[in-house]
Structures are given as C-alpha cells and as structure tokens.
Design a protein around this motif. Structure first.
Motif, PDB file in Angstrom:
ATOM      1  N   LEU A  12     -11.597 -12.502   0.868  1.00 33.42           N
ATOM      2  CA  LEU A  12     -10.183 -12.475   1.233  1.00 33.42           C
ATOM      3  C   LEU A  12      -9.819 -11.174   1.953  1.00 33.42           C
ATOM      4  O   LEU A  12      -9.137 -11.197   2.974  1.00 33.42           O
ATOM      5  CB  LEU A  12      -9.295 -12.648   0.003  1.00 33.42           C
ATOM      6  N   TYR A  13     -10.271 -10.035   1.416  1.00 34.48           N
ATOM      7  CA  TYR A  13      -9.897  -8.765   2.032  1.00 34.48           C
ATOM      8  C   TYR A  13     -10.417  -8.677   3.461  1.00 34.48           C
ATOM      9  O   TYR A  13      -9.755  -8.133   4.353  1.00 34.48           O
ATOM     10  CB  TYR A  13     -10.372  -7.561   1.198  1.00 34.48           C
ATOM     11  N   ARG A  47      -4.417  -3.441  -1.073  1.00 36.74           N
ATOM     12  CA  ARG A  47      -4.686  -2.004  -1.132  1.00 36.74           C
ATOM     13  C   ARG A  47      -6.044  -1.690  -0.508  1.00 36.74           C
ATOM     14  O   ARG A  47      -6.197  -0.730   0.246  1.00 36.74           O
ATOM     15  CB  ARG A  47      -4.650  -1.528  -2.594  1.00 36.74           C
ATOM     16  N   ARG A  48      -7.040  -2.515  -0.808  1.00 36.12           N
ATOM     17  CA  ARG A  48      -8.374  -2.309  -0.235  1.00 36.12           C
ATOM     18  C   ARG A  48      -8.337  -2.454   1.285  1.00 36.12           C
ATOM     19  O   ARG A  48      -8.961  -1.671   2.001  1.00 36.12           O
ATOM     20  CB  ARG A  48      -9.360  -3.299  -0.836  1.00 36.12           C
ATOM     21  N   VAL A  49      -7.610  -3.452   1.781  1.00 29.77           N
ATOM     22  CA  VAL A  49      -7.486  -3.649   3.226  1.00 29.77           C
ATOM     23  C   VAL A  49      -6.862  -2.416   3.872  1.00 29.77           C
ATOM     24  O   VAL A  49      -7.387  -1.871   4.851  1.00 29.77           O
ATOM     25  CB  VAL A  49      -6.643  -4.910   3.544  1.00 29.77           C
ATOM     26  N   TYR A  50      -5.738  -1.965   3.330  1.00 31.60           N
ATOM     27  CA  TYR A  50      -5.045  -0.806   3.895  1.00 31.60           C
ATOM     28  C   TYR A  50      -5.923   0.441   3.819  1.00 31.60           C
ATOM     29  O   TYR A  50      -5.988   1.216   4.773  1.00 31.60           O
ATOM     30  CB  TYR A  50      -3.718  -0.571   3.175  1.00 31.60           C
ATOM     31  N   ASP A  51      -6.600   0.643   2.699  1.00 30.58           N
ATOM     32  CA  ASP A  51      -7.483   1.801   2.554  1.00 30.58           C
ATOM     33  C   ASP A  51      -8.625   1.754   3.568  1.00 30.58           C
ATOM     34  O   ASP A  51      -8.950   2.766   4.197  1.00 30.58           O
ATOM     35  CB  ASP A  51      -8.050   1.894   1.137  1.00 30.58           C
ATOM     36  N   ASP A  52      -9.247   0.579   3.718  1.00 30.97           N
ATOM     37  CA  ASP A  52     -10.345   0.433   4.681  1.00 30.97           C
ATOM     38  C   ASP A  52      -9.867   0.717   6.103  1.00 30.97           C
ATOM     39  O   ASP A  52     -10.541   1.416   6.867  1.00 30.97           O
ATOM     40  CB  ASP A  52     -10.951  -0.969   4.622  1.00 30.97           C
ATOM     41  N   SER A  74      -3.897 -10.582  -4.621  1.00 36.08           N
ATOM     42  CA  SER A  74      -3.742  -9.441  -5.507  1.00 36.08           C
ATOM     43  C   SER A  74      -3.301  -8.198  -4.733  1.00 36.08           C
ATOM     44  O   SER A  74      -3.702  -7.987  -3.581  1.00 36.08           O
ATOM     45  CB  SER A  74      -5.084  -9.164  -6.203  1.00 36.08           C
ATOM     46  N   VAL A  75      -2.503  -7.376  -5.393  1.00 38.11           N
ATOM     47  CA  VAL A  75      -2.117  -6.085  -4.832  1.00 38.11           C
ATOM     48  C   VAL A  75      -3.366  -5.257  -4.535  1.00 38.11           C
ATOM     49  O   VAL A  75      -3.431  -4.546  -3.525  1.00 38.11           O
ATOM     50  CB  VAL A  75      -1.182  -5.345  -5.818  1.00 38.11           C
ATOM     51  N   LEU A  76      -4.373  -5.368  -5.382  1.00 40.74           N
ATOM     52  CA  LEU A  76      -5.617  -4.619  -5.181  1.00 40.74           C
ATOM     53  C   LEU A  76      -6.333  -5.042  -3.897  1.00 40.74           C
ATOM     54  O   LEU A  76      -6.958  -4.221  -3.228  1.00 40.74           O
ATOM     55  CB  LEU A  76      -6.542  -4.776  -6.375  1.00 40.74           C
ATOM     56  N   THR A  77      -6.229  -6.319  -3.547  1.00 42.17           N
ATOM     57  CA  THR A  77      -6.853  -6.815  -2.316  1.00 42.17           C
ATOM     58  C   THR A  77      -6.198  -6.169  -1.102  1.00 42.17           C
ATOM     59  O   THR A  77      -6.881  -5.676  -0.199  1.00 42.17           O
ATOM     60  CB  THR A  77      -6.745  -8.350  -2.233  1.00 42.17           C
ATOM     61  N   ALA A 133       4.755  -6.109  -1.348  1.00 41.32           N
ATOM     62  CA  ALA A 133       5.432  -7.179  -0.611  1.00 41.32           C
ATOM     63  C   ALA A 133       4.427  -8.040   0.153  1.00 41.32           C
ATOM     64  O   ALA A 133       4.534  -9.274   0.170  1.00 41.32           O
ATOM     65  CB  ALA A 133       6.458  -6.588   0.347  1.00 41.32           C
ATOM     66  N   PHE A 134       3.462  -7.397   0.789  1.00 42.65           N
ATOM     67  CA  PHE A 134       2.450  -8.108   1.560  1.00 42.65           C
ATOM     68  C   PHE A 134       1.615  -9.002   0.645  1.00 42.65           C
ATOM     69  O   PHE A 134       1.373 -10.174   0.950  1.00 42.65           O
ATOM     70  CB  PHE A 134       1.575  -7.112   2.306  1.00 42.65           C
ATOM     71  N   ALA A 135       1.195  -8.455  -0.485  1.00 40.39           N
ATOM     72  CA  ALA A 135       0.405  -9.238  -1.446  1.00 40.39           C
ATOM     73  C   ALA A 135       1.195 -10.443  -1.929  1.00 40.39           C
ATOM     74  O   ALA A 135       0.660 -11.553  -2.032  1.00 40.39           O
ATOM     75  CB  ALA A 135      -0.006  -8.363  -2.625  1.00 40.39           C
ATOM     76  N   ASN A 136       2.471 -10.245  -2.201  1.00 36.26           N
ATOM     77  CA  ASN A 136       3.323 -11.335  -2.659  1.00 36.26           C
ATOM     78  C   ASN A 136       3.480 -12.406  -1.568  1.00 36.26           C
ATOM     79  O   ASN A 136       3.409 -13.598  -1.852  1.00 36.26           O
ATOM     80  CB  ASN A 136       4.693 -10.797  -3.079  1.00 36.26           C
TER      81      ASN A 136
END
Length: 74
Positions: free
Chosen positions: A13-14, A54-59, A49-52, A41-44
């Motif tokens: 997914l990420y 977060r991983r995308v943004y971090d990457d 998941s918020v973690l998913t 908001a994006f995850a919703n």
C-alpha cells in the motif's frame, strides 16, 4: 489529487501511494509549494493506517521530494 489503492496488488500500500504522489508531481498535478493533507486526514481519506501515510511522507522526504514543515501553533 486522487489516490487509488488496490488490496489485490502485488505492490504494498505505501508503495502504491508513494508512486501515485510521484506521478502527480511529474504530471504537474502537484507543484513546489503545494500542501499535502495532514497524515491523519490523508490516512482517513484513503482508508489506510496513519503509519502507512507516515512512512510514505518520510520516504518522500528522505528522497528530497517533500519538505515536511511543522508549525508551532502556540
């Protein structure tokens, strides 16, 4: 920006989300200075998941594509 994810894809997914954000940038749908939605908001919105997200943004930040800016509201 419209993000479509598939639970039946071989790609995680990420990775699907990350690839679609990069594609939106290449197509000019997102430009320098544009704001992306908050992680929550994006995850919703895309039902992940918020973690998913977060991983995308971090990457994307590590790749030099995004600059995550946090504003102090106090």
């Amino acid at each position: 920006m419209k993000i479509l994810i598939s639970n039946t894809s071989d790609s995680p997914l990420y990775q699907q989300i990350k690839d679609q954000i990069k594609d939106a940038i290449l197509k000019g749908e997102l430009a320098a200075g544009d704001s992306l939605p908050s992680i929550r908001a994006f995850a919703n919105d895309i039902k992940v998941s918020v973690l998913t997200v977060r991983r995308v943004y971090d990457d994307l930040e590590q790749e030099g594509i995004l600059d995550l800016v946090f504003n102090l509201l106090v």
